[in-house]
Motif scaffolding. Sequence first.
Motif, PDB file in Angstrom:
ATOM      1  N   TYR A   1       0.850  -1.190   0.000  1.00 16.85           N
ATOM      2  CA  TYR A   1       0.000   0.000   0.000  1.00 16.85           C
ATOM      3  C   TYR A   1       0.887   1.242   0.000  1.00 16.85           C
ATOM      4  CZ  TYR A   1      -3.307  -3.501   1.675  1.00 16.85           C
ATOM      5  OH  TYR A   1      -4.078  -4.633   1.798  1.00 16.85           O
ATOM      6  N   HIS A   2       0.456   2.261  -0.726  1.00 10.53           N
ATOM      7  CA  HIS A   2       1.101   3.561  -0.684  1.00 10.53           C
ATOM      8  C   HIS A   2       0.244   4.469   0.199  1.00 10.53           C
ATOM      9  CE1 HIS A   2       3.020   2.448  -4.756  1.00 10.53           C
ATOM     10  NE2 HIS A   2       3.930   2.354  -3.808  1.00 10.53           N
ATOM     11  N   VAL A   3       0.833   4.908   1.304  1.00  3.09           N
ATOM     12  CA  VAL A   3       0.112   5.722   2.287  1.00  3.09           C
ATOM     13  C   VAL A   3       0.716   7.121   2.274  1.00  3.09           C
ATOM     14  CG1 VAL A   3      -0.636   5.904   4.676  1.00  3.09           C
ATOM     15  CG2 VAL A   3      -0.202   3.639   3.676  1.00  3.09           C
ATOM     16  N   THR A   4      -0.095   8.122   1.989  1.00  2.00           N
ATOM     17  CA  THR A   4       0.394   9.495   1.847  1.00  2.00           C
ATOM     18  C   THR A   4      -0.163  10.389   2.946  1.00  2.00           C
ATOM     19  OG1 THR A   4       0.535   9.244  -0.564  1.00  2.00           O
ATOM     20  CG2 THR A   4       0.555  11.487   0.308  1.00  2.00           C
ATOM     21  N   PHE A   5       0.727  11.052   3.666  1.00  2.00           N
ATOM     22  CA  PHE A   5       0.377  12.063   4.664  1.00  2.00           C
ATOM     23  C   PHE A   5       0.875  13.423   4.167  1.00  2.00           C
ATOM     24  CE2 PHE A   5       0.480   8.186   7.132  1.00  2.00           C
ATOM     25  CZ  PHE A   5      -0.543   8.339   8.061  1.00  2.00           C
ATOM     26  N   SER A   6       0.250  14.478   4.660  1.00  2.00           N
ATOM     27  CA  SER A   6       0.667  15.838   4.309  1.00  2.00           C
ATOM     28  C   SER A   6       1.017  16.604   5.583  1.00  2.00           C
ATOM     29  CB  SER A   6      -0.452  16.569   3.555  1.00  2.00           C
ATOM     30  OG  SER A   6      -0.029  17.862   3.173  1.00  2.00           O
ATOM     31  N   LYS A   7       2.096  17.402   5.503  1.00  2.00           N
ATOM     32  CA  LYS A   7       2.555  18.160   6.661  1.00  2.00           C
ATOM     33  C   LYS A   7       3.114  19.505   6.207  1.00  2.00           C
ATOM     34  CE  LYS A   7       4.177  19.123  10.815  1.00  2.00           C
ATOM     35  NZ  LYS A   7       3.267  19.583  11.898  1.00  2.00           N
TER      36      LYS A   7
ATOM     37  N   LEU B   1       4.369  13.111   2.338  1.00  2.00           N
ATOM     38  CA  LEU B   1       5.209  11.972   2.710  1.00  2.00           C
ATOM     39  C   LEU B   1       4.452  10.691   2.350  1.00  2.00           C
ATOM     40  CD1 LEU B   1       6.328  13.273   6.197  1.00  2.00           C
ATOM     41  CD2 LEU B   1       7.880  12.748   4.322  1.00  2.00           C
ATOM     42  N   THR B   2       5.011   9.933   1.425  1.00  2.00           N
ATOM     43  CA  THR B   2       4.381   8.687   0.998  1.00  2.00           C
ATOM     44  C   THR B   2       5.206   7.507   1.489  1.00  2.00           C
ATOM     45  OG1 THR B   2       3.450   9.732  -0.980  1.00  2.00           O
ATOM     46  CG2 THR B   2       3.592   7.326  -0.975  1.00  2.00           C
ATOM     47  N   PHE B   3       4.550   6.637   2.237  1.00  2.00           N
ATOM     48  CA  PHE B   3       5.197   5.448   2.793  1.00  2.00           C
ATOM     49  C   PHE B   3       4.709   4.208   2.040  1.00  2.00           C
ATOM     50  CE2 PHE B   3       4.759   8.616   6.078  1.00  2.00           C
ATOM     51  CZ  PHE B   3       5.996   8.638   6.700  1.00  2.00           C
ATOM     52  N   ARG B   4       5.625   3.314   1.756  1.00  2.00           N
ATOM     53  CA  ARG B   4       5.257   2.041   1.150  1.00  2.00           C
ATOM     54  C   ARG B   4       5.275   0.972   2.229  1.00  2.00           C
ATOM     55  NH1 ARG B   4       8.845  -0.233  -3.687  1.00  2.00           N
ATOM     56  NH2 ARG B   4      10.369  -0.307  -1.973  1.00  2.00           N
ATOM     57  N   ILE B   5       4.110   0.387   2.491  1.00  2.00           N
ATOM     58  CA  ILE B   5       4.019  -0.667   3.499  1.00  2.00           C
ATOM     59  C   ILE B   5       3.538  -1.953   2.826  1.00  2.00           C
ATOM     60  CG2 ILE B   5       3.591   0.931   5.389  1.00  2.00           C
ATOM     61  CD1 ILE B   5       0.638   0.249   5.217  1.00  2.00           C
TER      62      ILE B   5
ATOM     63  N   LEU C   1       8.913   8.381   0.349  1.00  2.00           N
ATOM     64  CA  LEU C   1       9.073   9.377  -0.708  1.00  2.00           C
ATOM     65  C   LEU C   1       8.659  10.740  -0.172  1.00  2.00           C
ATOM     66  CD1 LEU C   1       9.510  10.277  -3.671  1.00  2.00           C
ATOM     67  CD2 LEU C   1       7.111   9.700  -4.088  1.00  2.00           C
ATOM     68  N   MET C   2       9.564  11.722  -0.263  1.00  2.00           N
ATOM     69  CA  MET C   2       9.276  13.082   0.177  1.00  2.00           C
ATOM     70  C   MET C   2       9.034  13.959  -1.040  1.00  2.00           C
ATOM     71  SD  MET C   2      12.303  13.212   3.015  1.00  2.00           S
ATOM     72  CE  MET C   2      13.355  12.325   1.866  1.00  2.00           C
ATOM     73  N   ASP C   3       7.902  14.625  -1.055  1.00  2.00           N
ATOM     74  CA  ASP C   3       7.495  15.412  -2.213  1.00  2.00           C
ATOM     75  C   ASP C   3       7.028  16.783  -1.735  1.00  2.00           C
ATOM     76  OD1 ASP C   3       6.730  16.283  -4.676  1.00  2.00           O
ATOM     77  OD2 ASP C   3       4.881  15.126  -4.757  1.00  2.00           O
ATOM     78  N   ILE C   4       7.826  17.821  -2.025  1.00  2.00           N
ATOM     79  CA  ILE C   4       7.433  19.189  -1.646  1.00  2.00           C
ATOM     80  C   ILE C   4       6.432  19.710  -2.675  1.00  2.00           C
ATOM     81  CG2 ILE C   4       8.241  21.551  -1.292  1.00  2.00           C
ATOM     82  CD1 ILE C   4      10.919  20.421  -0.437  1.00  2.00           C
TER      83      ILE C   4
END
Length: 325
Positions: free
Chosen positions: A66-72, A139-143, A108-111
């Motif tokens: 799963y690709h899990v994306t958070f925003s900060k 910030l996208t995490f691959r789990i 993955l860090m994406d500004i």
Amino acid sequence: MKLIMMSCLALLLSHAQAQINQPFSNPYYNSTQMANYPTVTPEINADDYSITIHTKVLYNATPDGYHVTFSKSFISQTVAGVEHLMNTKTDSLIQSVRAIDISKKDVLMDIVALDPIFDLNIRDTIVDRPIGYKITQNLTFRIRELAKLRRLSKICLDYNIYDLVKVQAYLNNSKPILDSLSQKSVEILEIKKKLSEDIGWTFTKGKTNFKETKHVFYPNERYLKSLASNDNLYQHQLSQNSAVNYNRQVNINNHYTYNHKHADFVFHAAKSIPVIQFYYELTYWYKKVDPEEEELKKEAKEERKKEKSIYILDDNGSLKKVEIK
């Protein structure tokens, strides 16, 4: 008095039955499910000269991850300051998620934005210089396992990261699945053709056509996100997760899937986790030669030949027929 007691008892029984049946009735859930399903069609449809056979196969595939994306967002008075703050927090977060086997290459860090912040106070002089800067980062995490989603969410909350943007399941290779679906569909087609022959339909002197249809249903993203958001909002009491009125309505999230009863065969039907569903339908047409129709076609062809015939006068004064093909 006895009549009044009997009436009250009947009323209580009917109300209790409604309370029992109502939680399993969710019109929105049912209507949304049916809207996502392919149209239900007859399995075998035949007449004297043609037959149509449908085969429908379903494959429940466990996602590879799963690709899990958070925003900060990070705010500081200078560009260098906000960049330093972002890098420090992000590096620390990457170190923390290693505790749940998420390596640096799985992040993955994406500004997505760098915005100046201006003073909102109204003054006599125009201020053209910002008082600070804001960087928004995804910030996208691959789990690999869905069970890590809640632990990942807890770590992000510890870093004041609250915005869960997306949870997307993925599959590395679908070719073996599609091969299994097509092979099983052909097997079922042969079974249905055999059934048609047993009934009395014959596959002789005809033409064959077929069409394949494929759909892929991914786990509902809203459902996957709720697995993380509910981690810190435990709702054990009835009053916390439902609205109680004359008609009891339970607030639920569920992943919408293709119903197994609409398929001839289901691979991995017992899987209970949110799966990626591959739906495969093969439509087979067979049309026999109709003797009367063939005769009419032959007569029409002859008539067209007559209409295209041209006669010319040769040097001897005789009419000569010229055929136009």
